[in-house]
Scaffold this active site. Structure first.
Site, PDB file in Angstrom:
ATOM      1  N   HIS A 149       1.093  -0.977   0.062  1.00 41.34           N
ATOM      2  CA  HIS A 149       0.051  -0.455  -0.017  1.00 41.34           C
ATOM      3  C   HIS A 149       0.908   1.318  -0.021  1.00 41.34           C
ATOM      4  O   HIS A 149       2.300   1.296   0.881  1.00 41.34           O
ATOM      5  CB  HIS A 149      -0.935  -0.085   1.214  1.00 41.34           C
ATOM      6  CG  HIS A 149      -1.715   1.010   1.300  1.00 41.34           C
ATOM      7  ND1 HIS A 149      -1.146   2.741   1.683  1.00 41.34           N
ATOM      8  CD2 HIS A 149      -3.231   0.837   0.627  1.00 41.34           C
ATOM      9  CE1 HIS A 149      -3.035   2.666   1.393  1.00 41.34           C
ATOM     10  NE2 HIS A 149      -4.011   2.098   0.954  1.00 41.34           N
ATOM     11  N   GLU A 235      -3.665   1.974  -7.405  1.00 44.52           N
ATOM     12  CA  GLU A 235      -3.841   3.016  -6.209  1.00 44.52           C
ATOM     13  C   GLU A 235      -3.064   4.340  -6.546  1.00 44.52           C
ATOM     14  O   GLU A 235      -1.679   4.445  -6.646  1.00 44.52           O
ATOM     15  CB  GLU A 235      -3.724   2.647  -4.748  1.00 44.52           C
ATOM     16  CG  GLU A 235      -4.790   1.914  -4.466  1.00 44.52           C
ATOM     17  CD  GLU A 235      -5.107   1.656  -3.355  1.00 44.52           C
ATOM     18  OE1 GLU A 235      -6.162   2.801  -3.113  1.00 44.52           O
ATOM     19  OE2 GLU A 235      -4.168   1.837  -2.559  1.00 44.52           O
TER      20      GLU A 235
HETATM   21  O1  LIG Z   1      -6.052   4.105   0.435  1.00 43.77           O
HETATM   22  C1  LIG Z   1      -7.019   3.655   0.029  1.00 43.77           C
HETATM   23  C2  LIG Z   1      -7.521   1.901   0.189  1.00 43.77           C
HETATM   24  O2  LIG Z   1      -6.230   1.562   0.360  1.00 43.77           O
HETATM   25  C3  LIG Z   1      -8.571   4.461  -0.476  1.00 43.77           C
HETATM   26  O3  LIG Z   1      -8.174   5.351  -0.185  1.00 43.77           O
HETATM   27  P1  LIG Z   1      -9.554   6.833  -0.282  1.00 43.77           P
HETATM   28  O4  LIG Z   1     -10.548   5.916  -0.734  1.00 43.77           O
HETATM   29  O5  LIG Z   1      -9.818   7.242   1.003  1.00 43.77           O
HETATM   30  O6  LIG Z   1      -9.156   7.690  -1.479  1.00 43.77           O
END
Ligand SMILES: O=C(CO)COP(=O)(O)O
Length: 360
Positions: A149, A235
């Site tokens: 992450h 992400e």
């Molecule tokens: O950190 C996240 C998922 O691991 C994403 O967070 P948000 O959906 O709050 O942007």
């Protein structure tokens, strides 16, 4: 799949929900990203160029929500919301609570939803004070772990590659391909892995998005023996917790590029089967458009997993008001605002993944 629900998280932290659609049929992928694609990355019409040949029958695992903090009470409420939510059946839902609440969640959450940890140690448990071993996670019922992450990479300092320094001899090897090796160990013990990748804003602005994502993918690919239990979570770091969601086109072009990378560097079959989910400011309002993208197989959700989906309808009604007092006060038309709470936002997000499948 991992739902780390916000409900499992408390204020100031982002919980994570991830939704994963169930797996799917193998599809033909004809798209091949050339090196030139990198320079075209920013082009407006990239959606067309980056559209893959996958068809919507592919299942998606798409819901992971987790929180990084929370209280026993707030988590009870979140679990209760999860238990009563109407979730479509062909979406895998995973929740990734903070470690200390995993047991509470496991003991109260419906079996429909699986549990993920937010991190795990790189190898067999031992004298590593403060770390949580894969064996312990399995012991309390975890089926998944989120690895790589962005907060672990950019805040804690975990990396794909060897560090510039070594704390002691014993850790030397651990720091080589740290994240990939964590994934390999978790998989070897039977956990599913949600493997996170994504670029910083600066890297995107410098046109390095693909380079960064491919490097992170390589670290996983070099370490894992099989992709069967791996879900890739793209992400973009600039979208996490910022409210700045990637556009469907921006997300799709990276997803299809990552899938193409898998095709070229792992296998056609892995590219076709691996679920690639998107995370970063996903909410009940933007999930449907994102879910329509062919290569977006679900979501990793943070903040929205703690909320309720509110639909606001504002209606402007041109009404001549003849009632004397109103007329005098100068009101020529009436605006009506409705707010309708339609349920937990994570349910909207999970079900958007299913809608995509149905529509396709
Ligand atoms: O950190 C996240 C998922 O691991 C994403 O967070 P948000 O959906 O709050 O942007």
């Amino acid at each position: 799949m991992a739902v780390a629900s916000t409900s499992l998280v408390s204020q100031g932290s982002r919980p994570q929900f991830s939704g994963l659609r169930r797996s799917c049929s193998k599809q033909d992928h004809s798209l091949s990203l050339s090196a030139a694609a990198h320079s075209l990355f920013q082009n407006v019409d990239s959606q067309l160029r980056f559209s893959s040949s996958r068809r919507g029958s592919r299942g998606i695992v798409a819901m992971a929500g987790s929180g990084k903090n929370g209280t026993t009470e707030s988590i009870s409420k979140l679990v209760s919301d999860l238990n009563s939510a109407k979730l479509e059946t062909d979406v895998d839902v995973v929740v990734a609570p903070p470690f200390v609440y995993i047991d509470q969640v496991k003991n109260s959450l419906t079996d429909r939803i699986e549990i993920s940890a937010q991190n795990s140690w790189i190898g067999k448990g031992g004298a590593f004070t403060g770390e949580i071993s894969v064996e312990q996670l399995k012991d309390i019922g975890c089926k998944w772990v989120v690895l790589g992450h962005s907060e672990r990479r950019h805040v804690i300092g975990e990396d794909d590659q060897a560090r510039g320094h070594v704390f002691n001899t014993r850790l030397t090897n651990f720091h080589l391909q740290f994240i990939g090796k964590k994934a390999a160990y978790a998989l070897s013990e039977g956990l599913g892995v949600i493997a996170c990748i994504g670029e910083l804003l600066k890297e995107r602005e410098e046109g390095k998005t693909f380079d960064v994502c491919f490097k992170q993918m390589k670290a996983f690919a070099d370490a894992v023996p099989s992709w069967d239990n791996v879900v890739v979570a793209y992400e973009p770091v600039w979208a996490i917790g910022t409210g700045k969601v990637a556009t469907p086109q921006q997300a799709q072009e990276v997803h299809v590029a990552v899938r193409d990378w898998l095709r070229k560097n792992v296998s056609e079959e892995v590219a076709s089967k691996t679920r690639i989910i998107y995370g970063g400011s996903v909410n009940g309002g933007n999930c449907a458009e994102l879910a329509k993208q062919e290569d977006i197989d679900g979501f990793l959700v943070g903040g929205a997993s703690l909320k309720y989906h509110v639909i606001s309808i504002s209606m402007s009604i041109e009404t001549r008001i003849y009632e004397k007092s109103m007329y005098k006060s100068g009101i020529g038309h009436t605006r009506l605002y409705f707010q309708n709470i339609i349920g937990p936002e994570f349910a909207t997000i999970v079900n958007s993944v299913t809608s995509k499948k149905v529509a396709a």
